[in-house]
Write a protein that holds these residues in place. Structure first.
Motif, PDB file in Angstrom:
ATOM      1  N   VAL A   8      68.897 -56.551 -78.934  1.00  0.00           N
ATOM      2  CA  VAL A   8      68.726 -55.421 -79.846  1.00  0.00           C
ATOM      3  C   VAL A   8      67.244 -55.320 -80.202  1.00  0.00           C
ATOM      4  N   VAL A   9      66.670 -54.119 -79.992  1.00  0.00           N
ATOM      5  CA  VAL A   9      65.244 -53.895 -80.212  1.00  0.00           C
ATOM      6  C   VAL A   9      65.065 -52.761 -81.209  1.00  0.00           C
ATOM      7  N   CYS A  10      64.173 -52.958 -82.179  1.00  0.00           N
ATOM      8  CA  CYS A  10      63.825 -51.929 -83.159  1.00  0.00           C
ATOM      9  C   CYS A  10      62.811 -50.982 -82.519  1.00  0.00           C
ATOM     10  N   VAL A  11      63.081 -49.691 -82.562  1.00  0.00           N
ATOM     11  CA  VAL A  11      62.207 -48.698 -81.936  1.00  0.00           C
ATOM     12  C   VAL A  11      60.850 -48.640 -82.637  1.00  0.00           C
ATOM     13  N   GLU A  15      60.113 -54.891 -82.177  1.00  0.00           N
ATOM     14  CA  GLU A  15      60.554 -56.266 -82.411  1.00  0.00           C
ATOM     15  C   GLU A  15      61.968 -56.484 -81.879  1.00  0.00           C
ATOM     16  N   ILE A  16      62.165 -57.628 -81.273  1.00  0.00           N
ATOM     17  CA  ILE A  16      63.498 -58.022 -80.835  1.00  0.00           C
ATOM     18  C   ILE A  16      64.214 -58.599 -82.045  1.00  0.00           C
ATOM     19  N   LEU A  17      65.292 -57.947 -82.466  1.00  0.00           N
ATOM     20  CA  LEU A  17      66.026 -58.389 -83.646  1.00  0.00           C
ATOM     21  C   LEU A  17      66.973 -59.531 -83.327  1.00  0.00           C
ATOM     22  N   GLY A  18      67.399 -59.609 -82.099  1.00  0.00           N
ATOM     23  CA  GLY A  18      68.339 -60.651 -81.697  1.00  0.00           C
ATOM     24  C   GLY A  18      69.298 -60.109 -80.659  1.00  0.00           C
ATOM     25  N   TYR A  19      70.440 -60.731 -80.572  1.00  0.00           N
ATOM     26  CA  TYR A  19      71.462 -60.328 -79.604  1.00  0.00           C
ATOM     27  C   TYR A  19      72.731 -59.951 -80.336  1.00  0.00           C
ATOM     28  N   VAL A  20      73.456 -58.979 -79.805  1.00  0.00           N
ATOM     29  CA  VAL A  20      74.721 -58.566 -80.400  1.00  0.00           C
ATOM     30  C   VAL A  20      75.653 -59.769 -80.383  1.00  0.00           C
ATOM     31  N   SER A  21      76.100 -60.161 -81.564  1.00  0.00           N
ATOM     32  CA  SER A  21      76.972 -61.323 -81.679  1.00  0.00           C
ATOM     33  C   SER A  21      78.412 -60.930 -81.942  1.00  0.00           C
ATOM     34  N   ASP A  22      78.603 -59.812 -82.664  1.00  0.00           N
ATOM     35  CA  ASP A  22      79.944 -59.386 -83.041  1.00  0.00           C
ATOM     36  C   ASP A  22      79.919 -57.891 -83.305  1.00  0.00           C
ATOM     37  N   GLU A  61      70.390 -45.769 -81.237  1.00  0.00           N
ATOM     38  CA  GLU A  61      69.885 -44.638 -80.452  1.00  0.00           C
ATOM     39  C   GLU A  61      70.360 -44.686 -79.010  1.00  0.00           C
ATOM     40  N   VAL A  62      70.157 -45.825 -78.346  1.00  0.00           N
ATOM     41  CA  VAL A  62      70.477 -45.929 -76.920  1.00  0.00           C
ATOM     42  C   VAL A  62      71.104 -47.291 -76.648  1.00  0.00           C
ATOM     43  N   ILE A  63      72.133 -47.280 -75.825  1.00  0.00           N
ATOM     44  CA  ILE A  63      72.705 -48.527 -75.330  1.00  0.00           C
ATOM     45  C   ILE A  63      72.473 -48.558 -73.834  1.00  0.00           C
ATOM     46  N   GLY A  64      71.626 -49.490 -73.403  1.00  0.00           N
ATOM     47  CA  GLY A  64      71.317 -49.614 -71.985  1.00  0.00           C
ATOM     48  C   GLY A  64      72.092 -50.750 -71.351  1.00  0.00           C
ATOM     49  N   GLU A  65      71.713 -51.082 -70.123  1.00  0.00           N
ATOM     50  CA  GLU A  65      72.387 -52.169 -69.415  1.00  0.00           C
ATOM     51  C   GLU A  65      72.147 -53.514 -70.072  1.00  0.00           C
ATOM     52  N   GLU A  66      70.924 -53.737 -70.569  1.00  0.00           N
ATOM     53  CA  GLU A  66      70.580 -55.044 -71.129  1.00  0.00           C
ATOM     54  C   GLU A  66      70.130 -54.985 -72.580  1.00  0.00           C
ATOM     55  N   THR A  67      69.816 -53.787 -73.102  1.00  0.00           N
ATOM     56  CA  THR A  67      69.298 -53.681 -74.464  1.00  0.00           C
ATOM     57  C   THR A  67      69.990 -52.590 -75.252  1.00  0.00           C
ATOM     58  N   VAL A  68      69.865 -52.706 -76.573  1.00  0.00           N
ATOM     59  CA  VAL A  68      70.332 -51.687 -77.512  1.00  0.00           C
ATOM     60  C   VAL A  68      69.127 -51.321 -78.369  1.00  0.00           C
ATOM     61  N   LEU A  69      68.772 -50.045 -78.411  1.00  0.00           N
ATOM     62  CA  LEU A  69      67.648 -49.584 -79.224  1.00  0.00           C
ATOM     63  C   LEU A  69      68.187 -49.007 -80.524  1.00  0.00           C
ATOM     64  N   VAL A  70      67.588 -49.430 -81.653  1.00  0.00           N
ATOM     65  CA  VAL A  70      68.020 -48.941 -82.955  1.00  0.00           C
ATOM     66  C   VAL A  70      66.910 -48.122 -83.588  1.00  0.00           C
ATOM     67  N   LYS A  71      67.299 -47.192 -84.478  1.00  0.00           N
ATOM     68  CA  LYS A  71      66.358 -46.264 -85.105  1.00  0.00           C
ATOM     69  C   LYS A  71      65.324 -46.992 -85.942  1.00  0.00           C
ATOM     70  N   ASN A  72      64.210 -46.300 -86.160  1.00  0.00           N
ATOM     71  CA  ASN A  72      63.124 -46.850 -86.954  1.00  0.00           C
ATOM     72  C   ASN A  72      63.314 -46.544 -88.444  1.00  0.00           C
ATOM     73  N   ASP A  73      62.364 -47.024 -89.269  1.00  0.00           N
ATOM     74  CA  ASP A  73      62.366 -46.838 -90.730  1.00  0.00           C
ATOM     75  C   ASP A  73      63.619 -47.396 -91.386  1.00  0.00           C
ATOM     76  N   LEU A  74      64.119 -48.488 -90.878  1.00  0.00           N
ATOM     77  CA  LEU A  74      65.279 -49.133 -91.476  1.00  0.00           C
ATOM     78  C   LEU A  74      64.878 -50.527 -91.942  1.00  0.00           C
ATOM     79  N   PRO A  75      65.504 -51.025 -92.998  1.00  0.00           N
ATOM     80  CA  PRO A  75      65.072 -52.318 -93.559  1.00  0.00           C
ATOM     81  C   PRO A  75      65.201 -53.491 -92.598  1.00  0.00           C
ATOM     82  N   TYR A  76      66.142 -53.461 -91.673  1.00  0.00           N
ATOM     83  CA  TYR A  76      66.303 -54.589 -90.755  1.00  0.00           C
ATOM     84  C   TYR A  76      65.251 -54.600 -89.675  1.00  0.00           C
TER      85      TYR A  76
END
Length: 80
Positions: A8-11, A15-22, A61-76
């Motif tokens: 999971v990557v913050c747009v 930054e790489i936030l980590g990996y989808v765990s659940d 925003e996007v779910i790709g083959e190996e990554t998930v992109l999440v929107k910006n301006d979020l606290p995480y």
């Protein structure tokens, strides 16, 4: 199962936030509500861990083959 272990990557920061765990499902509608990234360990795990990151489905925003992109301006997207 397809989302598990995707990075999971913050747009905003790149930054790489980590990996989808659940994931969280709504049992009445059968929809996916959010993805969860387990918190990183503090100092080799001796002092516990950081809080889990819960990302609502609408913030993805996007779910790709190996990554998930999440929107910006979020606290995480800020460094923990």
């Amino acid at each position: 199962a397809d989302l598990r272990n995707k990075q999971v990557v913050c747009v905003k920061s790149g930054e790489i936030l980590g990996y989808v765990s659940d994931v969280e499902f709504n049992t009445t509608t059968g929809n996916l509500d959010s993805i969860i990234i387990f918190g990183r360990p503090k100092l080799l795990g001796l002092f516990g861990k950081y809080a889990d990151i819960v990302i609502p489905w609408g913030d993805i925003e996007v779910i790709g083959e190996e990554t998930v992109l999440v929107k910006n301006d979020l606290p995480y997207c800020e460094k923990q």
